[in-house]
Design a protein around this motif. Structure first.
Motif, PDB file in Angstrom:
ATOM      1  N   PHE A 116       0.821  -1.202   0.000  1.00  0.00           N
ATOM      2  CA  PHE A 116       0.000   0.000   0.000  1.00  0.00           C
ATOM      3  C   PHE A 116       0.859   1.257   0.000  1.00  0.00           C
ATOM      4  O   PHE A 116       1.868   1.349   0.682  1.00  0.00           O
ATOM      5  CB  PHE A 116      -0.913   0.045   1.231  1.00  0.00           C
ATOM      6  N   SER A 117       0.418   2.215  -0.774  1.00  0.00           N
ATOM      7  CA  SER A 117       0.936   3.568  -0.746  1.00  0.00           C
ATOM      8  C   SER A 117      -0.217   4.455  -1.207  1.00  0.00           C
ATOM      9  O   SER A 117      -0.935   4.085  -2.155  1.00  0.00           O
ATOM     10  CB  SER A 117       2.134   3.715  -1.691  1.00  0.00           C
ATOM     11  N   PRO A 118      -0.435   5.596  -0.567  1.00  0.00           N
ATOM     12  CA  PRO A 118      -1.578   6.433  -0.952  1.00  0.00           C
ATOM     13  C   PRO A 118      -1.630   6.773  -2.446  1.00  0.00           C
ATOM     14  O   PRO A 118      -2.717   6.821  -3.025  1.00  0.00           O
ATOM     15  CB  PRO A 118      -1.394   7.694  -0.104  1.00  0.00           C
ATOM     16  N   GLU A 119      -0.473   6.964  -3.066  1.00  0.00           N
ATOM     17  CA  GLU A 119      -0.514   7.300  -4.494  1.00  0.00           C
ATOM     18  C   GLU A 119      -0.880   6.112  -5.372  1.00  0.00           C
ATOM     19  O   GLU A 119      -1.212   6.285  -6.541  1.00  0.00           O
ATOM     20  CB  GLU A 119       0.784   7.967  -4.981  1.00  0.00           C
ATOM     21  N   ARG A 120      -0.872   4.904  -4.821  1.00  0.00           N
ATOM     22  CA  ARG A 120      -1.330   3.724  -5.564  1.00  0.00           C
ATOM     23  C   ARG A 120      -2.830   3.504  -5.402  1.00  0.00           C
ATOM     24  O   ARG A 120      -3.419   2.694  -6.112  1.00  0.00           O
ATOM     25  CB  ARG A 120      -0.607   2.469  -5.072  1.00  0.00           C
ATOM     26  N   ASN A 177      -1.310  -4.306   5.791  1.00  0.00           N
ATOM     27  CA  ASN A 177      -1.374  -3.862   4.406  1.00  0.00           C
ATOM     28  C   ASN A 177      -2.800  -4.014   3.856  1.00  0.00           C
ATOM     29  O   ASN A 177      -3.327  -3.107   3.211  1.00  0.00           O
ATOM     30  CB  ASN A 177      -0.378  -4.661   3.556  1.00  0.00           C
ATOM     31  N   LEU A 178      -3.435  -5.144   4.134  1.00  0.00           N
ATOM     32  CA  LEU A 178      -4.811  -5.362   3.693  1.00  0.00           C
ATOM     33  C   LEU A 178      -5.713  -4.261   4.254  1.00  0.00           C
ATOM     34  O   LEU A 178      -6.504  -3.664   3.529  1.00  0.00           O
ATOM     35  CB  LEU A 178      -5.297  -6.741   4.155  1.00  0.00           C
ATOM     36  N   LEU A 179      -5.595  -3.995   5.533  1.00  0.00           N
ATOM     37  CA  LEU A 179      -6.440  -2.990   6.172  1.00  0.00           C
ATOM     38  C   LEU A 179      -6.177  -1.602   5.599  1.00  0.00           C
ATOM     39  O   LEU A 179      -7.104  -0.801   5.436  1.00  0.00           O
ATOM     40  CB  LEU A 179      -6.245  -3.022   7.685  1.00  0.00           C
ATOM     41  N   GLU A 180      -4.926  -1.299   5.282  1.00  0.00           N
ATOM     42  CA  GLU A 180      -4.603   0.000   4.688  1.00  0.00           C
ATOM     43  C   GLU A 180      -5.263   0.165   3.317  1.00  0.00           C
ATOM     44  O   GLU A 180      -5.686   1.263   2.957  1.00  0.00           O
ATOM     45  CB  GLU A 180      -3.089   0.179   4.597  1.00  0.00           C
ATOM     46  N   TRP A 181      -5.362  -0.920   2.551  1.00  0.00           N
ATOM     47  CA  TRP A 181      -6.027  -0.846   1.257  1.00  0.00           C
ATOM     48  C   TRP A 181      -7.534  -0.645   1.407  1.00  0.00           C
ATOM     49  O   TRP A 181      -8.179  -0.074   0.529  1.00  0.00           O
ATOM     50  CB  TRP A 181      -5.767  -2.114   0.434  1.00  0.00           C
ATOM     51  N   VAL A 182      -8.094  -1.083   2.512  1.00  0.00           N
ATOM     52  CA  VAL A 182      -9.544  -1.025   2.687  1.00  0.00           C
ATOM     53  C   VAL A 182     -10.010   0.297   3.288  1.00  0.00           C
ATOM     54  O   VAL A 182     -11.093   0.778   2.981  1.00  0.00           O
ATOM     55  CB  VAL A 182     -10.015  -2.211   3.561  1.00  0.00           C
ATOM     56  N   VAL A 183      -9.193   0.900   4.137  1.00  0.00           N
ATOM     57  CA  VAL A 183      -9.656   2.045   4.927  1.00  0.00           C
ATOM     58  C   VAL A 183     -10.229   3.180   4.081  1.00  0.00           C
ATOM     59  O   VAL A 183     -11.294   3.713   4.393  1.00  0.00           O
ATOM     60  CB  VAL A 183      -8.554   2.545   5.892  1.00  0.00           C
ATOM     61  N   SER A 184      -9.581   3.565   3.005  1.00  0.00           N
ATOM     62  CA  SER A 184     -10.050   4.723   2.223  1.00  0.00           C
ATOM     63  C   SER A 184     -11.359   4.455   1.505  1.00  0.00           C
ATOM     64  O   SER A 184     -12.080   5.396   1.165  1.00  0.00           O
ATOM     65  CB  SER A 184      -8.978   5.155   1.223  1.00  0.00           C
TER      66      SER A 184
END
Length: 177
Positions: free
Chosen positions: A44-48, A87-94
């Protein structure tokens, strides 16, 4: 009720995945879906986090939104949840897919503590994501390696009862708005 089960482990034969399958066996009135693409998620990265998102991310978000409840089980690595689950949770939060979603935070560990620190970290992260974490559905399975038999079933009736109780709490939360 549709429950999406997420294991935070990449290990083949994971205690966490085995515990999730045992939960499905012990809650026969529910439909379980097991999302097993943890290793497919990019870092995960915000720009991705663009529209459209990477395919595994889109698939995960869609399945979370379609589920009535989430059951997340984490191993404990260095007293925390593993990076792949974070990482999974970071992809889901937004996406907001977890907002208000009834969720159970579980851990399974071969240790006598049962991964309690990782489970607490997982529950906290899910709360920050605005998931509706159900405290009565929390579970830490201690000594999991010796608790789950070769088929992945809990041999101890007391442990099986704990799983059933946790599942009943998650199901009840999923039935109330």
């Amino acid at each position: 009720m549709r429950i999406l089960a997420l294991s935070g482990s990449l290990r083949a034969g994971s205690l966490n995945a085995r515990l999730l399958r045992e939960a499905a066996r012990l809650a026969p009135d529910c439909t379980f879906e097991f999302w097993e693409r943890l290793d497919d998620l990019p870092h995960f990265s915000p720009e991705r986090d663009i529209d459209p998102p990477p395919e595994p991310v889109a698939d995960l978000r869609t399945r979370i939104q379609a589920a009535d409840a989430l059951l997340v089980c984490t191993p404990e690595y260095i007293h925390a949840m593993p990076a792949v689950l974070k990482n999974l949770l970071e992809w889901v939060v937004s996406s907001g897919a977890c907002v208000g979603k009834p969720t159970a935070a579980w851990s399974a560990s071969p240790s006598p503590e049962g991964g309690a620190k990782a489970q607490a970290s997982l529950a906290h992260t899910l709360e920050v994501m605005s998931a509706r974490v159900v405290p009565e559905a929390a579970l830490c399975l201690t000594l999991a390696a010796s608790s789950l038999d070769a088929e992945g079933h809990l041999a101890d009736p007391a442990q099986a009862a704990r799983v059933k109780t946790a599942m009943q709490a998650l199901i009840a939360a999923g039935m109330t708005p």
